[in-house]
Design an enzyme around this catalytic site. Structure first.
Site, PDB file in Angstrom:
ATOM      1  N   LYS A 194     -26.409  22.526  84.520  1.00 29.99           N
ATOM      2  CA  LYS A 194     -27.523  22.546  84.119  1.00 29.99           C
ATOM      3  C   LYS A 194     -28.084  23.133  85.023  1.00 29.99           C
ATOM      4  O   LYS A 194     -28.658  22.809  86.064  1.00 29.99           O
ATOM      5  CB  LYS A 194     -27.224  21.603  83.439  1.00 29.99           C
ATOM      6  CG  LYS A 194     -28.473  21.914  81.819  1.00 29.99           C
ATOM      7  CD  LYS A 194     -28.412  20.042  81.300  1.00 29.99           C
ATOM      8  CE  LYS A 194     -28.972  20.244  79.786  1.00 29.99           C
ATOM      9  NZ  LYS A 194     -28.895  19.210  79.684  1.00 29.99           N
TER      10      LYS A 194
HETATM   11  C1  E4P Z   1     -29.868  18.958  76.247  1.00 21.92           C
HETATM   12  O1  E4P Z   1     -29.759  19.243  77.048  1.00 21.92           O
HETATM   13  C2  E4P Z   1     -31.166  17.543  76.998  1.00 21.92           C
HETATM   14  O2  E4P Z   1     -31.074  16.491  77.601  1.00 21.92           O
HETATM   15  C3  E4P Z   1     -31.908  17.006  75.986  1.00 21.92           C
HETATM   16  O3  E4P Z   1     -31.219  16.863  74.423  1.00 21.92           O
HETATM   17  C4  E4P Z   1     -33.258  16.489  75.838  1.00 21.92           C
HETATM   18  O4  E4P Z   1     -33.774  15.741  74.701  1.00 21.92           O
HETATM   19  P1  E4P Z   1     -34.880  15.081  74.690  1.00 21.92           P
HETATM   20  O5  E4P Z   1     -35.938  15.527  74.393  1.00 21.92           O
HETATM   21  O6  E4P Z   1     -34.909  14.414  73.270  1.00 21.92           O
HETATM   22  O7  E4P Z   1     -35.377  14.085  76.410  1.00 21.92           O
END
Ligand code: E4P
Length: 217
Positions: free
Chosen positions: A83
């Site tokens: 990522k």
């Molecule tokens: C996606 O890959 C992220 O880990 C995640 O969905 C972020 O979510 P949040 O905005 O609730 O922290």
């Protein structure tokens, strides 16, 4: 649309895999920081539990560091997806890693332009964050729809992960918007099962059966 869990918590992942509905997992540094174990151990355990793409995020913000971290994460298991945030250095790293056969999920996407850049760099996945857009008064699901349309229209080889899902209503909304995947917290996944009429129906069926058994005896 496939369902992924957005967590680094092994107990949550173990429970959800038993339900047979999970196709992958996404993590991020904030989620990993909540857990006690070191991240490579967690990542390896997740890969043992779930036979699907498992996203693990790099911490470096410069090209060399991202590529080095990305290669190390990908070496943990064949299902690891690296990522990387949508920044110019990051897209250089996407190009390099994807040319080596390492799949990349480009994260922190808040516009269609960012998704287009990521897809052109060779990202296998893009992650628009819908809850965080809702938080600032936008409609996150509209971004998912726009990105899916662009990917289809221009025949780009990239899957859209609707991320930052905050509640159950987000799930059908992003499914209808064409997201290939929705990644959500364990709490939201669990709530998807819930409907008061299901609970009432089960209660009534069991009561009726008990009454019938009683009258036969
Ligand atoms: C996606 O890959 C992220 O880990 C995640 O969905 C972020 O979510 P949040 O905005 O609730 O922290």
């Amino acid at each position: 649309m496939k369902l992924y869990l957005d967590t680094a918590n092994i107990d949550e992942i173990r429970e959800a895999t038993q339900w047979g509905v999970i196709s992958g997992v996404t993590t991020n540094p904030s989620l990993a920081a909540k857990e006690d174990e070191d991240f490579n151990t967690i990542l390896s355990s997740i890969c043992d539990l779930v036979d699907g793409p498992i996203s693990a995020e790099v911490l470096s913000l410069e090209y060399e560091g991202m590529v080095k971290e990305g290669r190390a994460l990908a070496a943990v298991h064949k299902n690891v997806v690296v990522k990387i945030p949508i920044i110019p250095e990051g897209m250089r790293a996407v190009k390099t890693l994807s040319s080596e056969g390492i799949r990349v999920n480009v994260t922190l996407i808040f516009s269609a332009n960012q998704a287009l850049l990521a897809a052109r760099a060779g990202a296998a996945f893009v992650s628009p964050f819908i809850g965080r857009l809702d938080d600032i008064g936008h409609t996150g699901v509209n971004l998912v729809r726009d990105i899916v349309d662009i990917i289809d229209l221009h025949d780009l080889d990239c899957e859209v992960i609707a991320a930052s899902i905050r509640h159950t209503e987000h799930v059908p909304a992003v499914a209808l918007a064409g997201a290939h995947i929705a990644t959500m917290p364990f709490k939201v996944l669990k709530q998807m099962f819930k409907h008061p009429l299901t609970d009432l129906g089960i209660e009534n069926f069991l009561n009726d059966w008990k009454k019938a058994e009683k009258s036969l005896s």
